[in-house]
Scaffold this motif. Structure first.
Motif, PDB file in Angstrom:
ATOM      1  N   ARG A 151      -1.043  -6.072   0.726  1.00  0.00           N
ATOM      2  CA  ARG A 151      -2.237  -6.835   0.369  1.00  0.00           C
ATOM      3  C   ARG A 151      -1.787  -8.162  -0.243  1.00  0.00           C
ATOM      4  NH1 ARG A 151      -7.176  -4.535  -3.322  1.00  0.00           N
ATOM      5  NH2 ARG A 151      -5.602  -4.224  -4.948  1.00  0.00           N
TER       6      ARG A 151
ATOM      7  N   CYS B 135      -9.339  -4.609   2.779  1.00  0.00           N
ATOM      8  CA  CYS B 135      -8.361  -3.510   2.813  1.00  0.00           C
ATOM      9  C   CYS B 135      -8.565  -2.602   4.022  1.00  0.00           C
ATOM     10  CB  CYS B 135      -8.433  -2.698   1.520  1.00  0.00           C
ATOM     11  SG  CYS B 135      -7.786  -3.595   0.089  1.00  0.00           S
TER      12      CYS B 135
ATOM     13  N   PHE C  96       0.859  -1.177   0.000  1.00  0.00           N
ATOM     14  CA  PHE C  96       0.000   0.000   0.000  1.00  0.00           C
ATOM     15  C   PHE C  96       0.904   1.237   0.000  1.00  0.00           C
ATOM     16  CE2 PHE C  96      -3.012  -3.076   1.112  1.00  0.00           C
ATOM     17  CZ  PHE C  96      -4.286  -2.535   1.199  1.00  0.00           C
TER      18      PHE C  96
END
Length: 300
Positions: free
Chosen positions: A270, A205, A170
């Motif tokens: 992720r 997320c 991220f």
């Protein structure tokens, strides 16, 4: 003799906690689910479920049967796979559920690969977040889920077999006027007092963002919520907050008005995987799909 379809219903009730929700997942009526549960209790000679104000829960006998149910259904998946292989199984439809970026990153390229290498396999794609796609696999609404590891996810669910696909960091997204806009990297702890923009709770997320902030020593003050990262970036450009966004979700997004910077230190990540019902991974229709997803992930 215990009927396998009633074991599917028992597992759905255990997963969804209400007869109504289990019925919706299985495309049955609540009365049909209740009737099948009653028949299963008659077959086993035990009370399997208890109904209360907060829904349905399994009795100790129900929990014992559920443990065997998972093993029995996995073995039935293997039997179907072997029978399909015996009958060639070279043509048919496989349904894949994935979140939007996963569709762009690996599912669509995999569909293109399969059109060349296995033209008899028809792929149907459904857009679904990771928290929704895994139950869809277990409820047999779809065959394959492309999902994201998150707190409380079913990645280690013994009823599923999962294949790691890819991992991506991220990045921090801040307005161009932000005090850290000129920094080479953004320390998350420096954003503790900022308003935040992020996905809704339940979106995998969301958990990644919250856990990253917790590791940096604070709880993010989420003032604006959207599961669409284009909207998240647009809100950051409007100078209403800061965000963490998966790197692939920034491709093709209008970045005017924002600055994208890597996170200082260990970046939140992720991790994306494909999941199928345990025992189905060698089905002659599903195995080529998993292989194509893995090849597309390597290229991505």
């Amino acid at each position: 003799m215990i009927e396998a379809r009633r074991l599917h219903i028992l597992r759905a009730v255990a997963d969804h906690r209400t007869v109504t929700a289990a019925a919706a997942a299985l495309h049955l009526t609540p009365s049909a689910v209740s009737q099948q549960l009653a028949a299963l209790e008659q077959e086993t000679g035990h009370r399997l479920v208890e109904r209360g104000a907060r829904g349905v829960r399994l009795t100790p006998a129900g929990e014992i049967l559920l443990d065997h149910t998972n093993a029995v259904l996995a073995q039935l998946e293997r039997a179907e796979a072997e029978l399909a292989a015996y009958g060639s199984g070279s043509a048919g439809t496989v349904t894949v559920a994935s979140f939007a970026t996963g569709i762009a990153e690996v599912v669509a390229p995999a569909v293109a690969r399969l059109a060349r290498s296995a033209p008899g396999i028809r792929i149907r794609v459904q857009d679904a977040e990771g928290d929704a796609s895994l139950p869809m696999v277990l409820d047999r609404q779809v065959d394959v889920a492309v999902a994201v590891e998150y707190r409380g996810a079913s990645a280690d669910d013994p009823r599923l077999t999962h294949l790691p696909l890819y991992a991506e960091p991220f990045d921090a997204v801040v307005p161009v006027s932000h005090r850290l806009a000129d920094a080479a990297e953004v320390p998350l702890a420096e954003l503790a007092k900022d308003p935040w923009i992020g996905p809704y709770p339940g979106n995998p997320c969301h958990d990644v963002v919250v856990l990253a902030c917790e590791h940096a020593g604070f709880q993010p003050r989420l003032e604006h919520s959207s599961d669409d990262f284009r909207a998240v970036v647009a809100l950051a450009a409007a100078d209403v907050g800061v965000a963490l966004v998966p790197r692939s979700a920034l491709r093709g997004t209008d970045l005017a008005g924002v600055v994208v910077r890597p996170v200082d230190g260990a970046a939140p990540t992720r991790r994306v995987f494909a999941a199928v019902r345990r025992g189905a991974e060698e089905h002659p229709l599903i195995r080529p799909v998993l292989d194509a997803l893995g090849e597309a992930a390597e290229q991505a």
